[in-house]
Design an enzyme around this catalytic site. Sequence first.
Site, PDB file in Angstrom:
ATOM      1  N   ASP A 134      30.767  31.747  60.073  1.00 37.57           N
ATOM      2  CA  ASP A 134      31.797  30.813  59.624  1.00 37.57           C
ATOM      3  C   ASP A 134      31.078  29.525  59.281  1.00 37.57           C
ATOM      4  OD1 ASP A 134      33.804  28.977  59.250  1.00 37.57           O
ATOM      5  OD2 ASP A 134      34.835  29.374  61.138  1.00 37.57           O
ATOM      6  N   VAL A 135      30.900  29.243  57.988  1.00 37.37           N
ATOM      7  CA  VAL A 135      30.068  28.105  57.581  1.00 37.37           C
ATOM      8  C   VAL A 135      30.668  26.769  57.984  1.00 37.37           C
ATOM      9  CG1 VAL A 135      29.016  29.343  55.652  1.00 37.37           C
ATOM     10  CG2 VAL A 135      31.079  27.980  55.259  1.00 37.37           C
TER      11      VAL A 135
ATOM     12  N   ASP B 294      28.457  36.317  56.296  1.00 34.38           N
ATOM     13  CA  ASP B 294      29.791  36.143  55.741  1.00 34.38           C
ATOM     14  C   ASP B 294      30.810  36.145  56.868  1.00 34.38           C
ATOM     15  OD1 ASP B 294      32.394  36.785  54.269  1.00 34.38           O
ATOM     16  OD2 ASP B 294      30.978  36.786  52.588  1.00 34.38           O
TER      17      ASP B 294
ATOM     18  N   TYR C 212      38.724  21.841  45.518  1.00 33.76           N
ATOM     19  CA  TYR C 212      37.561  22.618  45.073  1.00 33.76           C
ATOM     20  C   TYR C 212      36.647  21.769  44.200  1.00 33.76           C
ATOM     21  CZ  TYR C 212      34.866  26.381  42.883  1.00 33.76           C
ATOM     22  OH  TYR C 212      33.851  27.198  42.428  1.00 33.76           O
TER      23      TYR C 212
ATOM     24  N   LYS D 236      32.774  20.708  45.129  1.00 28.86           N
ATOM     25  CA  LYS D 236      31.614  21.109  44.337  1.00 28.86           C
ATOM     26  C   LYS D 236      30.860  19.901  43.801  1.00 28.86           C
ATOM     27  CE  LYS D 236      31.820  25.510  44.898  1.00 28.86           C
ATOM     28  NZ  LYS D 236      30.753  26.229  45.643  1.00 28.86           N
TER      29      LYS D 236
ATOM     30  N   SER E 232      29.464  24.277  40.714  1.00 26.52           N
ATOM     31  CA  SER E 232      30.452  24.790  39.766  1.00 26.52           C
ATOM     32  C   SER E 232      30.539  23.854  38.577  1.00 26.52           C
ATOM     33  CB  SER E 232      31.832  24.894  40.418  1.00 26.52           C
ATOM     34  OG  SER E 232      32.830  25.204  39.457  1.00 26.52           O
TER      35      SER E 232
END
Length: 243
Positions: free
Chosen positions: A51-52, A36, A149, A153, A129
């Site tokens: 940090d993705v 994370d 967002y 997704k 999502s």
Amino acid sequence: MAWGGRIAVVTGAAGGIGTAFADRLAGLGATVVRADVRYAAAAGEDRVHLDVADPASWDRLRGLVSERFGPPDLLVNNAGVSARTDLVTTTDEDFARVLAVNAFGAWRGIKTFADDLASTRGAVVNVGSIYGATTPPTGAGTVPSSVAYQMSKAAVHQLTKVAAVELAPRGIRVNAVLPGVFRTPLLDDLPPEAVDARVRRAPMSRPGATGELADALAFLAGPGASFVTGVLLPVDGGYLAAS
């Protein structure tokens, strides 16, 4: 379902459904590497800063996992952010940030660990999502979800299908869970009436519990789903069916 000796990497594991995922897998006996951006660089052997959106951070994670534990059997791409703004008010910076974390991050995770997962004939579970497949309710008392967002997704959903097809010959299964309305920090910025409007959209008329989502993830990740790949599994109380 025996997970003893198996290794799982869970991103976004410092809170919300990420913590629920990590705890459930650990409870099943897996060694869980919790990654994370909120963890400090020296958080602990099984808690790793990630940090993705940063390829170098992924490379460091892979090196640490390999050195400390060996190749993973499971990657859970859960890390995600949102920007609660509509199409015309979303800034370029917010749009880029959300896409970088949610979509690029999931792709980079699979790319980073593909060889390792092939060696263990492992699995990937992405977190999509319902709002990558439909839109939030509109009308009085509601606020926009997030165009960035929702787009990110939807990209995760398509990534899941492409990766499932491309990686099946290497023995890697790739699936996704599509959460509905859950009481997590991602909803903290919504007024109660906006949350209620979302809850009422689902026939079961209640928010989900994170443990219910963790159960679905554990199924997709485990041997009981050995012939399941490319699936987008809604865990939403019937929200998508009623949309």
